[in-house]
Design a protein around this motif. Structure first.
Motif: not given
Length: 409
Positions: A392, A402, A399
């Motif tokens: 990240r 995530v 993202a």
């Protein structure tokens, strides 16, 4: 909750009987993602020289189409055994000829991986390569993954097999990687010289057998050894252990009993240690047997040889020793700095003798308790969380991974 697709190209086959970093890493990924674990392809040399081995014959069956190359092995984990035969090219002295052969090998491997990925619907996958694999130098180009992660956990270019073509191949891998994930500070420093996106993600450990509160009977062969017992568990090899240091310790302190548990290489089998009355070779043990030995050592040791092969290696046995609440004396290295407040580090035989004497004369229960807590914190979940954070940090949008970082969503 969305799942990411992760392809792992691994030095060690999934079915290897020993515990492996890559398999543990895959299992942690698979808690929240889908994983395609790729075994190394069979090569001509392995086929010819090892055809009698069941594992090689099974690979050959896949190659002929007589067995499935893609199998579901665990929740969210599929295993790809490539249905291609790689050329054995490492013997080639010419870098140009090696590169040509490696490109062909990589193309064949990529074709197998792409087929498996299409079957599973692995769209926009991440590609993680576990260590120095020559074909990997072409896979970022051939597979076009969302991100290419190079997992660096050994300084492989010093191993004889890799000395000819390994340095150039690893330099390319380090340059190509979007993220380099190393398991020690030493290897992170090494990688960072080539790639600024290099991160120390620590080492995950599986310590289910190593629990300090579990009481074990003294093994019969260890019970026959007088106190104090200074013990080591693991492969006894001069590639990783300082044989001269062990000889010096045993000779200078004949009242200490040195207990060595594990298989021996030729140097250890022929060493003068076998002639010393206070040195006890107890042979190889199963993983389930080892915690009982560790628990009944007065001091656990890691008399590491300091060389290019060992400098960056993460010493898993230190976590095992500490998890059992045992005092530890070990050779001082860059990697061992993380244990400086938990183990007793020594740089030469005189420091070794002083540290052993201190541990035996003045045990430190508080230090031992902190060591247990440290070892138990070295989980695969913690290591993989650091890897997710590194990915990240390199690419904040979108993202990356995530869902794996936020399983409650």
């Amino acid at each position: 909750m969305n799942q990411e697709n992760i392809i792992m190209l691994c030095q060690q086959d999934w079915d290897l009987k020993l515990g492996t970093n890559a398999r543990n890493l895959a299992r942690e990924f698979a808690r929240h993602n889908r994983v395609l674990y790729v075994n190394m392809p069979l090569d001509v040399s392995a086929l010819v020289l090892g055809f009698r081995r069941p594992a090689v014959r099974q690979r050959f069956r896949v190659l002929l189409g007589w067995a499935q190359g893609l199998t579901y092995v665990e929740p969210n984990v599929w295993l790809c055994t490539p249905n291609c035969l790689a050329l054995s090219i490492n013997w080639l002295a010419s870098a140009r000829l090696f590169s040509m052969g490696n490109k062909l090998n990589a193309w064949l491997l990529a074709r197998s991986i792409r087929k498996a990925a299409r079957t599973l619907g692995f769209d926009a996958p991440y590609l993680l390569q576990d260590g120095l694999i020559f074909q990997g130098t072409e896979l970022k180009r051939l597979l076009r993954p969302r991100k290419f992660i190079y997992y660096l956990r050994d300084y492989m270019v010093t191993v004889p097999y890799f000395r000819r073509h390994g340095p150039a191949a690893e330099a390319r891998l380090l340059q190509q990687a979007d993220v380099v994930a190393a398991n020690s500070a030493y290897l992170t420093d090494y990688a960072h010289r080539t790639n600024p996106h290099s991160y120390d993600i620590g080492q995950g450990c599986v310590l289910a057998l190593y629990q300090a509160e579990t009481r074990h009977e003294v093994p019969a062969d260890l019970a026959a050894v007088p106190l104090p017992r200074i013990g080591y568990t693991g492969f006894l090899t001069t590639v990783r252990l300082d044989l001269e240091l062990l000889l010096a310790l045993a000779r200078k302190r004949p009242d200490y009993h040195l207990v060595l548990v594990g298989p021996e290489d030729a140097d250890f089998r022929q060493s003068a240690l076998h002639g010393l009355p206070n040195v006890h070779f107890l042979g190889n043990k199963t993983p389930a047997q080892l915690p009982a030995y560790v628990q009944h050592f007065d001091v656990c040791i890691n008399p590491q040889a300091v060389n290019d092969v060992t400098q960056g290696n993460y010493p898993l046995k230190i976590d095992e020793y500490l998890a059992m609440g045992r005092p530890v004396v070990a050779t001082r290295t860059r990697t061992m700095e993380v244990f400086a407040d938990y183990a007793y580090l020594a740089g030469n035989q005189y420091e070794w003798l002083a540290q052993l004497a201190q541990v035996l004369v003045a045990p430190d229960p508080e230090r031992a308790a902190r060591g247990v807590a440290l070892a138990q914190s070295h989980t695969w979940a913690a290591s993989v969380a650091r890897l997710y954070a590194a990915v990240r940090a390199v690419s904040p949008a979108p993202a990356a991974l995530v869902p794996a970082l936020a399983p409650s969503c």
